[in-house]
Structures are given as structure tokens and as C-alpha cells.
Design a protein around this motif. Structure first.
Motif, PDB file in Angstrom:
ATOM      1  N   ASN A  38       0.804  -1.199   0.000  1.00 11.99           N
ATOM      2  CA  ASN A  38       0.000   0.000   0.000  1.00 11.99           C
ATOM      3  C   ASN A  38       0.853   1.272   0.000  1.00 11.99           C
ATOM      4  O   ASN A  38       1.768   1.400   0.792  1.00 11.99           O
ATOM      5  N   LYS A  39       0.519   2.233  -0.875  1.00 12.29           N
ATOM      6  CA  LYS A  39       1.387   3.410  -1.014  1.00 12.29           C
ATOM      7  C   LYS A  39       1.148   4.489   0.044  1.00 12.29           C
ATOM      8  O   LYS A  39       1.928   5.425   0.158  1.00 12.29           O
ATOM      9  N   SER A  40       0.076   4.365   0.821  1.00 11.35           N
ATOM     10  CA  SER A  40      -0.177   5.398   1.843  1.00 11.35           C
ATOM     11  C   SER A  40       0.405   4.992   3.199  1.00 11.35           C
ATOM     12  O   SER A  40       0.285   5.726   4.159  1.00 11.35           O
ATOM     13  N   THR A 162      -2.832   8.222   5.365  1.00  8.29           N
ATOM     14  CA  THR A 162      -2.624   9.022   4.151  1.00  8.29           C
ATOM     15  C   THR A 162      -1.280   9.742   4.272  1.00  8.29           C
ATOM     16  O   THR A 162      -0.649   9.721   5.344  1.00  8.29           O
ATOM     17  N   ILE A 163      -0.867  10.362   3.177  1.00  5.25           N
ATOM     18  CA  ILE A 163       0.358  11.187   3.215  1.00  5.25           C
ATOM     19  C   ILE A 163      -0.019  12.594   2.762  1.00  5.25           C
ATOM     20  O   ILE A 163      -0.696  12.750   1.741  1.00  5.25           O
ATOM     21  N   ILE A 164       0.378  13.580   3.561  1.00  2.09           N
ATOM     22  CA  ILE A 164       0.076  14.961   3.143  1.00  2.09           C
ATOM     23  C   ILE A 164       1.346  15.615   2.577  1.00  2.09           C
ATOM     24  O   ILE A 164       2.448  15.357   3.047  1.00  2.09           O
ATOM     25  N   LEU A 210     -12.663  12.714   7.160  1.00  2.53           N
ATOM     26  CA  LEU A 210     -11.268  12.556   7.583  1.00  2.53           C
ATOM     27  C   LEU A 210     -10.467  13.804   7.216  1.00  2.53           C
ATOM     28  O   LEU A 210      -9.661  14.289   8.032  1.00  2.53           O
ATOM     29  N   ILE A 211     -10.702  14.307   6.019  1.00  3.99           N
ATOM     30  CA  ILE A 211      -9.975  15.505   5.581  1.00  3.99           C
ATOM     31  C   ILE A 211     -10.242  16.663   6.563  1.00  3.99           C
ATOM     32  O   ILE A 211      -9.319  17.359   6.980  1.00  3.99           O
ATOM     33  N   ASN A 212     -11.499  16.804   6.969  1.00  2.51           N
ATOM     34  CA  ASN A 212     -11.839  17.879   7.925  1.00  2.51           C
ATOM     35  C   ASN A 212     -11.119  17.675   9.259  1.00  2.51           C
ATOM     36  O   ASN A 212     -10.631  18.626   9.868  1.00  2.51           O
ATOM     37  N   GLY A 227      -3.057  12.992   0.131  1.00  2.00           N
ATOM     38  CA  GLY A 227      -2.979  11.841  -0.790  1.00  2.00           C
ATOM     39  C   GLY A 227      -4.117  10.848  -0.599  1.00  2.00           C
ATOM     40  O   GLY A 227      -5.099  11.122   0.107  1.00  2.00           O
ATOM     41  N   ASN A 228      -3.959   9.682  -1.227  1.00  2.00           N
ATOM     42  CA  ASN A 228      -4.980   8.620  -1.113  1.00  2.00           C
ATOM     43  C   ASN A 228      -5.195   8.229   0.330  1.00  2.00           C
ATOM     44  O   ASN A 228      -4.243   8.144   1.102  1.00  2.00           O
ATOM     45  N   ILE A 229      -6.456   7.947   0.658  1.00  2.00           N
ATOM     46  CA  ILE A 229      -6.759   7.534   2.031  1.00  2.00           C
ATOM     47  C   ILE A 229      -7.073   6.042   2.024  1.00  2.00           C
ATOM     48  O   ILE A 229      -7.864   5.564   1.216  1.00  2.00           O
ATOM     49  N   ASP A 230      -6.421   5.316   2.924  1.00  2.00           N
ATOM     50  CA  ASP A 230      -6.725   3.879   3.070  1.00  2.00           C
ATOM     51  C   ASP A 230      -7.185   3.614   4.487  1.00  2.00           C
ATOM     52  O   ASP A 230      -6.896   4.395   5.400  1.00  2.00           O
ATOM     53  N   SER A 231      -7.880   2.511   4.671  1.00  3.72           N
ATOM     54  CA  SER A 231      -8.326   2.201   6.044  1.00  3.72           C
ATOM     55  C   SER A 231      -8.108   0.732   6.363  1.00  3.72           C
ATOM     56  O   SER A 231      -8.132  -0.129   5.468  1.00  3.72           O
ATOM     57  N   PHE A 232      -7.866   0.453   7.635  1.00  5.04           N
ATOM     58  CA  PHE A 232      -7.589  -0.911   8.100  1.00  5.04           C
ATOM     59  C   PHE A 232      -8.356  -1.156   9.387  1.00  5.04           C
ATOM     60  O   PHE A 232      -8.330  -0.312  10.292  1.00  5.04           O
ATOM     61  N   GLU A 233      -9.003  -2.308   9.470  1.00  2.00           N
ATOM     62  CA  GLU A 233      -9.693  -2.643  10.716  1.00  2.00           C
ATOM     63  C   GLU A 233      -8.640  -2.932  11.788  1.00  2.00           C
ATOM     64  O   GLU A 233      -7.639  -3.588  11.516  1.00  2.00           O
ATOM     65  N   LEU A 234      -8.876  -2.426  12.993  1.00  2.00           N
ATOM     66  CA  LEU A 234      -7.855  -2.609  14.029  1.00  2.00           C
ATOM     67  C   LEU A 234      -8.199  -3.725  14.994  1.00  2.00           C
ATOM     68  O   LEU A 234      -9.288  -3.761  15.566  1.00  2.00           O
ATOM     69  N   LYS A 235      -7.266  -4.639  15.144  1.00  2.00           N
ATOM     70  CA  LYS A 235      -7.408  -5.660  16.175  1.00  2.00           C
ATOM     71  C   LYS A 235      -6.020  -6.018  16.675  1.00  2.00           C
ATOM     72  O   LYS A 235      -5.024  -5.798  15.987  1.00  2.00           O
ATOM     73  N   SER A 236      -5.978  -6.526  17.875  1.00  2.00           N
ATOM     74  CA  SER A 236      -4.680  -7.043  18.309  1.00  2.00           C
ATOM     75  C   SER A 236      -4.878  -8.503  18.659  1.00  2.00           C
ATOM     76  O   SER A 236      -5.959  -8.906  19.091  1.00  2.00           O
ATOM     77  N   PHE A 237      -3.886  -9.302  18.403  1.00  2.00           N
ATOM     78  CA  PHE A 237      -3.970 -10.715  18.767  1.00  2.00           C
ATOM     79  C   PHE A 237      -2.602 -11.351  18.895  1.00  2.00           C
ATOM     80  O   PHE A 237      -1.597 -10.808  18.444  1.00  2.00           O
TER      81      PHE A 237
END
Ligand SMILES: Cc1cc2nc3c(=O)[nH]c(=O)nc-3n(C[C@H](O)[C@H](O)[C@H](O)COP(=O)(O)OP(=O)(O)OC[C@H]3O[C@@H](n4cnc5c(N)ncnc54)[C@H](O)[C@@H]3O)c2cc1C
Length: 357
Positions: A38-40, A162-164, A210-212, A227-237
Motif C-alpha cells: 500500500n502506497k499510503s 494518508t500522506i500529506i 477525515l480531511i476535515n 494523498g490517497n486515504i486507506d483504512s484498516f480494521e484494528l485488532k490485536s492478537f
């Protein structure tokens, strides 16, 4: 000696490079899905892990950006600074773009005579040629068969990355703000680029939200582009069992943590160093490399990883609790104890090495 690695993410490639450096033959088996870099995404590497990678894996000076200071703020204290980690002589952390790191390791492996990359076409029936089989791939058959029992925690949160691009500034200080929605980190990667990781409870319905939020919490940068916005579900295990005979789970498949302290991949780098050390100890005295390596690896790493995982979770819950109480007493307390320089040094050391010793 021959090792087979399943998967082609950062953990698989970094481990492959560490093994071939020891003149161990590595077959890396990848499937089609395994090319999603992923590039972000950026990754923060601690000073001691940076040194290990630079000396033993691949040179990363040119693709990394050094941070000398990390500042922590909380919205509960009207965005007041509560903690400050600093190292004047050397970097605390270095930030690298995931895809650049991936490219550099990949290139360094291509012509290595001990390395072989194989595309998985059909089920592999026979593993008898391998001393060890190391699995980093969630979708592999080995995962379903041996590595599905875990201690898991779902945060009901998503990490947005993202990357600004912004106007040039001396950009060597990372900032993390514990906001009412969750922690937002501004991680510099050059004079005019900063990576953002915002872990938000629940989710956001649209990109503009998110931008706001980025504009709301940004106090440093004159932003030119998001830049492009990506999202990932968060869990720990953590897996209940690290291995089955000579098959070992590794990387994020073995343990995954909340990204708020930027430690997930750092834990894997520490695991790699321990695994290589165990293999060397065995081969140096002429012992066979087999399932005993996995047993020893679990023995040496499991408790450390478990403590680390829980430590990060406590930090998350601490600020979460305060947010729910809508009270700033805990942050005030953190601010007071954070001024204690011995404690500060101690926390910096743990974040760097994963342990006090
Ligand atoms: C937002 C965020 C920020 C982070 N920041 C940091 C940081 O600053 N410092 C740090 O040390 N760590 C950080 N981490 C953790 C770090 O990114 C991971 O530990 C690291 O990328 C794991 O690499 P991996 O190769 O083990 O796993 P992966 O890259 O997930 O790959 C494992 C294997 O599974 C495959 N795979 C992946 N997803 C799927 C899927 N859905 N289906 C099938 N196959 C799949 C891959 O292609 C690969 O072969 C962060 C994580 C997140 C989510």
C-alpha cells in the motif's frame, strides 16, 4: 539447510534476507494476493532496529527520515503537551514508506544465489526437503490448519492512513494527539511530506470527514495536498501456539498490535534477530535445525511479546477510559510523571528495544 517461507509481505522478505545472509537456502512461496503493498502506509523503525536492518538486511539510510523527538498531546487538556521523548545525539525513530522498503529488500534478494521465489500454483504436498517452514501468509492452507487459535481483541476501530504534502519545514518532530475519536499521529517523512495515521473508534461515513479532521488537528503544516486515504480494521492478537512441529508462524500472523506506538513490525524485527540467533547456536555446535528451533523460539519470545502487546493495549485503554469519563485528571497525572527524566528514559528504551534489558 533449506527453509521455506510462505507469504511475500515485509516480514517474509526481511526474514528471507536475514536467512540468506547466513547462507541458508530460502524458497519463498507467494500467491497472487500477496502483492498488495500500500502506497499510503509508512512504518516507524526504532533506532536499534534501524541499525540492525542497515547492517544485516539492507541499507535504508537513503529511504528513511530520521526523527529526534516525539511529542504527545491530548485533546482532554485542550491539546496540551503531556509527554515528550527526545534524543539529541541520534534518532529516536526513522520513518520509511512501506513500498520503498519493500522494493529495496526485494531488489537485494533477486540475484541472491541462496534465494528462490516460487509462485504457488497448486497445493504443495511435500515439505520434507525443508528443515523449517515459516508461514507469514493469512491465506495459506497452513494458517487454516495450524494457526487459527488466538487471543484476540477487536477495537471496533479503523486506522485511516494518508500522506500529506505541505510547504517545507524542518520536519524532525513526530506528533501524536489523543483526540476524542482516537489517536492521530503526524509522522514526518521529508521536509514537505508527513504521514498520517488516525485510529478512529467506529468508522467514518465519507472521505471528507477525515480531511476535515486532519485540518482540525493539524497545527504545524501548510497543507498543499492530501494523498490517497486507506483504512484498516484494528485488532490485536497473539497466536496461542507459535508452531506445529517444524512449521512456525511469523510476522503479523503471529502477533498484531494497535498501531498507536508504531511497534508491530518492530516486534517482528526483534523476532527475526532471536530466530537467527537460535539457528546459529544450533548450527555452530553441529546440531540439526528442526522443530527444536521453533520450540526454543516460542520459549524466548512468547512472554516478551505478550507483555509488549498488553502494554500497548493498556496505553490505548488508558486514554480511551479518560475520553469516556470526559475528565482530564489522568492526563494531568501523566504530564507530571512524564517530567521525571529517569522514567522518560526508561520508556524511550522500551520503545527502542522492546525490553529494558
Ligand atoms: C496503520 C498502521 C500503521 C502501522 N505503523 C507501524 C509502525 O509505525 N511501526 C511498526 O513497527 N509497525 C507498524 N505497523 C505494523 C506493520 O505495518 C506490520 O507489522 C507489517 O506491515 C506486517 O507485515 P507482514 O509481512 O507480517 O504482514 P502483511 O504485510 O499483512 O503480509 C502478510 C502476508 O499475507 C498477505 N496478506 C495480507 N493481507 C491479506 C489478506 N487480506 N488476504 C490474504 N493475504 C493477505 C501478504 O501479501 C503477505 O504475504 C502498522 C500497522 C498499521 C495497520
Amino acid at each position: 539447510m533449506r527453509v521455506c517461507i510462505f507469504g511475500s509481505g515485509l516480514s517474509a522478505l526481511t526474514l528471507a534476507k536475514a536467512l540468506v545472509k547466513e547462507k541458508i537456502n530460502v524458497d519463498l512461496i507467494y500467491s497472487n494476493i500477496n502483492n498488495k503493498i500500500n502506497k499510503s502506509r509508512t512504518i516507524g523503525i526504532s533506532k536499534s532496529n534501524f541499525d540492525y536492518i542497515n547492517t544485516n538486511i539492507v541499507k535504508i539510510d537513503k529511504i528513511s527520515w530520521k526523527l529526534k523527538k516525539i511529542e504527545i498531546f491530548t485533546e482532554n487538556l485542550k491539546n496540551e503537551k503531556i509527554l515528550n521523548f527526545q534524543n539529541n545525539e541520534k534518532q529516536l525513530f526513522s520513518i520509511i514508506k512501506n513500498f520503498e522498503f519493500y522494493d529495496v529488500i526485494n531488489k537485494s534478494l533477486i540475484n541472491n544465489k541462496f534465494f528462490n521465489k516460487i509462485k504457488l500454483k497448486k497445493k504443495i504436498k511435500d515439505f520434507k526437503d525443508y528443515n523449517l517452514i515459516i508461514n507469514t501468509d493469512y491465506s495459506s492452507i497452513l494458517t487454516k490448519k495450524y494457526f487459527n487459535k488466538k487471543i484476540i481483541k477487536k477495537y471496533n476501530s479503523y486506522a485511516f492512513t494518508t500522506i500529506i504534502n505541505h510547504e517545507n519545514v524542518p520536519n524532525n518532530i513526530a506528533t501524536q494527539i489523543f483526540t476524542k475519536l482516537g489517536p492521530i499521529a503526524f509522522l514526518p517523512i521529508s521536509k514537505n511530506e508527513t504521514s498520517i495515521v488516525y485510529s478512529i473508534k467506529g468508522s467514518l461515513s465519507k472521505k471528507q470527514d477525515l480531511i476535515n479532521l486532519i485540518h482540525k488537528y493539524n497545527i504545524k503544516y501548510k497543507i498543499k495536498k492530501i494523498g490517497n486515504i486507506d483504512s484498516f480494521e484494528l485488532k490485536s492478537f497473539a497466536l496461542r501456539s507459535y508452531y506445529n512441529k517444524n512449521i512456525l508462524a511469523f510476522g503479523d500472523l503471529l502477533h498484531r498490535i494497535h498501531p498507536l506506538a508504531g511497534q508491530g513490525f518492530n516486534m517482528t524485527i526483534r523476532d527475526i534477530q532471536i530466530l537467527i540467533k537460535i539457528i546459529k547456536e544450533k548450527t555452530d555446535i553441529g546440531l540439526l535445525v528442526d522443530s527444536a528451533v521453533n520450540k526454543e523460539f516460542e520459549k524466548r519470545t512468547r512472554h516478551k511479546n505478550y507483555i509488549f502487546l498488553n502494554g500497548i493495549d493498556i496505553i490505548y485503554e488508558f486514554f480511551n477510559f479518560e475520553r469516556r469519563l470526559n475528565n482530564s485528571a489522568l492526563s494531568k497525572y501523566v504530564k507530571i510523571i512524564g517530567k521525571n527524566s529517569s522514567l522518560n528514559k526508561l520508556l524511550t528504551k522500551i520503545a527502542d528495544r522492546g525490553t529494558l534489558f
